[in-house]
Design a protein around this motif. Structure first.
Motif, mmCIF file in Angstrom:
data_model
loop_
_atom_site.group_PDB
_atom_site.id
_atom_site.type_symbol
_atom_site.label_atom_id
_atom_site.label_comp_id
_atom_site.label_asym_id
_atom_site.label_seq_id
_atom_site.Cartn_x
_atom_site.Cartn_y
_atom_site.Cartn_z
ATOM 1 N N UNK A 1 -24.818 -2.525 -19.854
ATOM 2 C CA UNK A 1 -23.706 -2.414 -18.920
ATOM 3 C C UNK A 1 -22.851 -3.667 -19.039
ATOM 4 N N UNK A 2 -21.673 -3.621 -18.425
ATOM 5 C CA UNK A 2 -20.739 -4.736 -18.514
ATOM 6 C C UNK A 2 -20.380 -5.244 -17.128
ATOM 7 N N UNK A 3 -19.663 -6.370 -17.094
ATOM 8 C CA UNK A 3 -19.188 -6.910 -15.826
ATOM 9 C C UNK A 3 -18.209 -5.938 -15.179
ATOM 10 N N UNK A 4 -18.147 -5.925 -13.846
ATOM 11 C CA UNK A 4 -17.196 -5.048 -13.156
ATOM 12 C C UNK A 4 -15.793 -5.644 -13.164
ATOM 13 N N UNK A 5 -15.199 -5.687 -14.353
ATOM 14 C CA UNK A 5 -13.876 -6.282 -14.533
ATOM 15 C C UNK A 5 -12.773 -5.237 -14.535
ATOM 16 N N UNK A 6 -13.019 -4.116 -13.918
ATOM 17 C CA UNK A 6 -11.992 -3.075 -13.932
ATOM 18 C C UNK A 6 -11.851 -2.488 -15.320
ATOM 19 N N UNK A 7 -10.633 -2.523 -15.858
ATOM 20 C CA UNK A 7 -10.386 -1.959 -17.181
ATOM 21 C C UNK A 7 -10.647 -2.976 -18.290
ATOM 22 N N UNK A 8 -11.031 -4.206 -17.956
ATOM 23 C CA UNK A 8 -11.083 -5.288 -18.926
ATOM 24 C C UNK A 8 -12.437 -5.395 -19.629
ATOM 25 N N UNK A 9 -12.478 -6.256 -20.657
ATOM 26 C CA UNK A 9 -13.645 -6.364 -21.523
ATOM 27 C C UNK A 9 -14.688 -7.316 -20.955
ATOM 28 N N UNK A 10 -15.872 -7.306 -21.566
ATOM 29 C CA UNK A 10 -17.004 -8.060 -21.039
ATOM 30 C C UNK A 10 -18.088 -8.155 -22.099
ATOM 31 N N UNK A 11 -19.021 -9.088 -21.884
ATOM 32 C CA UNK A 11 -20.255 -9.061 -22.666
ATOM 33 C C UNK A 11 -21.048 -7.826 -22.257
ATOM 34 N N UNK A 12 -22.067 -7.505 -23.021
ATOM 35 C CA UNK A 12 -22.984 -6.423 -22.655
ATOM 36 C C UNK A 12 -24.274 -7.032 -22.121
ATOM 37 N N UNK A 13 -24.665 -6.590 -20.933
ATOM 38 C CA UNK A 13 -25.927 -7.022 -20.341
ATOM 39 C C UNK A 13 -26.975 -5.948 -20.603
ATOM 40 N N UNK A 14 -28.161 -6.372 -21.033
ATOM 41 C CA UNK A 14 -29.186 -5.429 -21.470
ATOM 42 C C UNK A 14 -30.487 -5.650 -20.719
ATOM 43 N N UNK A 15 -31.104 -4.546 -20.306
ATOM 44 C CA UNK A 15 -32.506 -4.526 -19.877
ATOM 45 C C UNK A 15 -33.247 -3.658 -20.880
ATOM 46 N N UNK A 16 -34.401 -4.089 -21.315
ATOM 47 C CA UNK A 16 -35.191 -3.275 -22.243
ATOM 48 C C UNK A 16 -36.493 -2.852 -21.579
ATOM 49 N N UNK A 17 -37.056 -1.753 -22.070
ATOM 50 C CA UNK A 17 -38.225 -1.193 -21.400
ATOM 51 C C UNK A 17 -38.940 -0.227 -22.323
ATOM 52 N N UNK A 18 -40.175 0.076 -21.970
ATOM 53 C CA UNK A 18 -40.991 0.944 -22.793
ATOM 54 C C UNK A 18 -40.958 2.389 -22.385
ATOM 55 N N UNK A 19 -40.496 2.677 -21.151
ATOM 56 C CA UNK A 19 -40.414 4.039 -20.656
ATOM 57 C C UNK A 19 -39.020 4.255 -20.099
ATOM 58 N N UNK B 1 -37.780 5.473 -17.462
ATOM 59 C CA UNK B 1 -37.500 5.241 -16.050
ATOM 60 C C UNK B 1 -38.339 4.134 -15.427
ATOM 61 N N UNK B 2 -38.977 3.293 -16.248
ATOM 62 C CA UNK B 2 -39.804 2.240 -15.650
ATOM 63 C C UNK B 2 -40.066 1.122 -16.650
ATOM 64 N N UNK B 3 -40.515 -0.011 -16.126
ATOM 65 C CA UNK B 3 -40.937 -1.123 -16.951
ATOM 66 C C UNK B 3 -39.809 -1.924 -17.565
ATOM 67 N N UNK B 4 -38.693 -2.060 -16.838
ATOM 68 C CA UNK B 4 -37.547 -2.771 -17.381
ATOM 69 C C UNK B 4 -37.783 -4.284 -17.399
ATOM 70 N N UNK B 5 -37.240 -4.939 -18.423
ATOM 71 C CA UNK B 5 -37.316 -6.391 -18.521
ATOM 72 C C UNK B 5 -36.220 -7.024 -17.683
ATOM 73 N N UNK B 6 -36.248 -8.344 -17.593
ATOM 74 C CA UNK B 6 -35.135 -9.064 -16.984
ATOM 75 C C UNK B 6 -33.882 -8.871 -17.847
ATOM 76 N N UNK B 7 -32.741 -8.974 -17.211
ATOM 77 C CA UNK B 7 -31.472 -8.753 -17.904
ATOM 78 C C UNK B 7 -31.141 -9.931 -18.832
ATOM 79 N N UNK B 8 -30.580 -9.621 -19.987
ATOM 80 C CA UNK B 8 -30.082 -10.663 -20.896
ATOM 81 C C UNK B 8 -28.794 -10.190 -21.551
ATOM 82 N N UNK B 9 -28.040 -11.122 -22.117
ATOM 83 C CA UNK B 9 -26.786 -10.787 -22.792
ATOM 84 C C UNK B 9 -27.092 -10.326 -24.207
ATOM 85 N N UNK B 10 -26.559 -9.179 -24.584
ATOM 86 C CA UNK B 10 -26.779 -8.647 -25.920
ATOM 87 C C UNK B 10 -26.200 -9.611 -26.947
ATOM 88 N N UNK B 11 -27.034 -10.165 -27.825
ATOM 89 C CA UNK B 11 -26.539 -11.121 -28.824
ATOM 90 C C UNK B 11 -25.408 -10.528 -29.672
#
Length: 604
Positions: free
Chosen positions: A361-379, A381-391
């Motif tokens: 997902x991205x920052x709520x900047x309206x129509x504007x651009x942003x980095x991508x924030x990522x949570x990763x997980x094994x399932x 609907x569950x087991x999400x990691x802490x959020x990080x910026x997609x390299x």
């Protein structure tokens, strides 16, 4: 901004995926149609409340379903154009058998709904397993431009998704009136013109060349209760899933319509990927979400055929959710599972790579651009990691885009995710082109976003490479920052005064100004060895641009003062493989203004 829908599916995955296409069809033909697989007829308007948050479902009487046989006829006709010599014999045999069986069902006036749906599913699954007899070819994707279809007409497709049904990719999105205006004159914003025109669908075998097929929904499309899409205040963020039980393709799209109770998810359905879709249902509340409707949304289909709506809550967007589509007909969104909570995020989307799930997902900047924030997980609907910026998204805010959707391609040699970024340039005035697609690969612990202006992709093998005209400078048009700043995204300050200024070359929004003997630099992580051309547009006081290779060698482009925009170029820049640095400096206290910088390889 309002919503978005993804489907990341390398094939049409059925919940019967462990069965062969033939076994699936035989099973369905042996079982009579039951209530759980029947298409529901018109329903009486009702309100249903369940759970702590409650679920308010509006059903003003779904239109009678379109003729199922029409969809199967379409698929049979399409798949009869496949040429056996283009595929391996082992993959062609089950496909040919499924095609013959499907043609028989399509021609039978006594075929039941379940038999038609099973034949359709079996045929698409067999087509999805077709394997090319060769290793395919590389096709070129060029970003930072307006795209056309195979007939040379403009592609208008925003806030949508690409979905693979059978052996063909289908791209759905929204055509807004403002998109036409910006394409004709990209020198200002048209953020007040989000008028809905239609939902077009395009088809492709290679994810590069797109053929226009149909407008699956228009302003006259009914949305229940006598209302139509033309009366909606917002239509956007959509995707399509295939339901194996009904044989229907179900399109889920955000809609805000005062005549239908406000915000909600509109569900339309059709008999083929390119059919004209009809009203199915309008759901204003998803259980466990604190708001009606959704913030942004995409559709994700897992390898086992389960379909999910990925979304944020509409107001604040601080919570992320994943909710299943009802398996019986995909015309309801079931109670959602919360997968994240924290800062507001939009452009919610999901992809799967090498067995792991990723929510982006991205920052709520309206129509504007942003980095991508990522949570990763094994399932899912569950087991999400802490959020990080997609390299790879930091230097130019995801190639000046907001998270759109993803398409995972499982090639014969490697798996590659196509990131399809939405550049809402018509509403943000942040560059040329609406659709910016780049590759994501995984070579280490985390996926890597590759910000390229041009690249070549082989959909058969999954391989990609930089294109011959790729610009190795990131944020070259100074469009990533949505406001005036003193530290321009992707460029490190070296002293003096630095800012982006209004009024770029050719009527673009911003340019880069360096003054008071100051400077900025950009370190390019890696360039292939070869000869390059450095180019830019400049105006104002004198300055210079220096290119430094990995071996310390330097070439300098001097910029004389000029009252108007002038193109400057330095050819024959020989660089070894490895890192390179581009430095822009002002020659004195005056300000040099530059825009549209490029460093492009011209020969080995």
């Amino acid at each position: 901004m309002e919503g978005d829908v993804l489907r990341q599916a390398p094939r049409v995955a059925s919940k019967y995926w462990k069965l062969s296409a033939t076994a699936l069809l035989s099973l369905a033909l042996a079982v009579p149609l039951c209530a759980s697989t029947a298409v529901a007829g018109p329903a009486v308007a009702r309100t249903q409340t369940t759970g702590a948050a409650g679920t308010r479902l509006l059903d003003e009487g779904a239109a009678a379903g379109p003729v199922v046989e029409r969809g199967l006829d379409h698929l049979v006709s399409d798949y009869r154009t496949r040429v056996p010599s283009q595929y391996t014999a082992d993959s062609w045999a089950p496909f040919a058998k499924a095609l013959t069986t499907a043609a028989g069902v399509a021609g039978s006036r006594s075929a039941t709904t379940s038999e038609v749906a099973a034949a359709k599913t079996a045929l698409m699954n067999a087509a999805a397993e077709l394997k090319a007899a060769d290793e395919g070819t590389f096709q070129t994707i060029t970003n930072d431009t307006f795209w056309n279809d195979t007939s040379g007409n403009p592609i208008y497709s925003q806030g949508g998704g690409v979905f693979k049904f059978g052996d063909t990719y289908y791209w759905y999105g929204v055509h807004y009136a403002g998109a036409e205006l910006y394409r004709a004159n990209p020198t200002k914003k048209y953020d007040g013109n989000v008028s809905f025109v239609s939902i077009p669908v395009y088809s492709s075998k290679d994810l590069v060349n797109w053929k226009f097929e149909n407008r699956v929904a228009t302003r006259s499309t009914g949305v229940g209760n006598g209302a139509d899409l033309g009366g909606a205040g917002w239509v956007g963020r959509l995707g399509v899933s295939y339901n194996e039980n009904t044989g229907k393709y179900v399109l889920a799209v955000q809609m805000w319509h005062t005549g239908r109770g406000g915000h909600g998810v509109l569900l339309l359905q059709g008999d083929s990927p390119t059919d004209t879709f009809d009203y199915g249902y309008f759901q204003t509340q998803i259980t466990n979400s604190p708001t009606t409707g959704t913030g942004d949304q995409t559709v994700f289909t897992d390898d086992n055929g389960k379909d999910y709506l990925v979304f944020s809550n509409r107001e604040g967007r601080s919570r992320g959710f994943v909710a299943k589509f009802r398996e019986s007909d995909s015309l309801r969104i079931e109670p959602a599972v919360e997968i994240r909570r924290g800062d507001g995020r939009e452009g919610n989307a999901m992809f799967k790579l090498d067995g792991k799930y990723y929510h982006a997902a991205s920052d709520p900047h309206g129509w504007n651009s942003s980095v991508n924030y990522v949570n990763e997980f094994g399932s899912v609907q569950s087991g999400y990691s802490a959020e990080y910026v997609l390299p790879g998204t930091e230097m130019d805010y995801s190639h000046v885009t907001q998270t759109g959707f993803f398409v995972t391609v499982k090639g014969t040699k490697q798996n590659t995710v196509v990131y399809a970024g939405d550049r809402w340039a018509d509403f943000a005035w942040n560059g040329i082109g609406y659709n910016q697609w780049v590759p994501i690969t995984k070579t280490g612990a985390r996926p890597q976003f590759h910000s390229v202006s041009q690249w070549q992709f082989n959909v058969t093998t999954g391989e990609w490479r930089a294109g011959p005209a790729n610009n190795h400078i990131l944020n070259p048009d100074i469009q990533a920052d949505r406001v005036i700043v003193s530290s321009v995204r992707g460029w490190r300050n070296l002293g003096g005064a630095v800012t982006n200024v209004n009024g770029g070359v050719n009527g673009s929004r911003f340019a880069l100004q360096v003054s008071n003997s100051g400077g900025v630099e950009q370190r390019i992580e890696s360039v292939p060895a070869g000869t390059y051309t450095l180019a830019l547009h400049a105006r104002g006081s004198a300055g210079q641009v220096v290119v430094t290779g990995a071996d310390g060698s330097q070439r300098t482009l001097s910029i004389p003062s000029a009252s108007g925009w002038t193109r400057r170029e330095l050819t024959g820049v020989v660089l070894p493989g490895g890192a390179a640095t581009v430095t822009v400096r002002a020659s004195g206290s005056g300000g040099v203004v530059v825009d549209q910088l490029s460093l492009v390889k011209t020969s080995p």
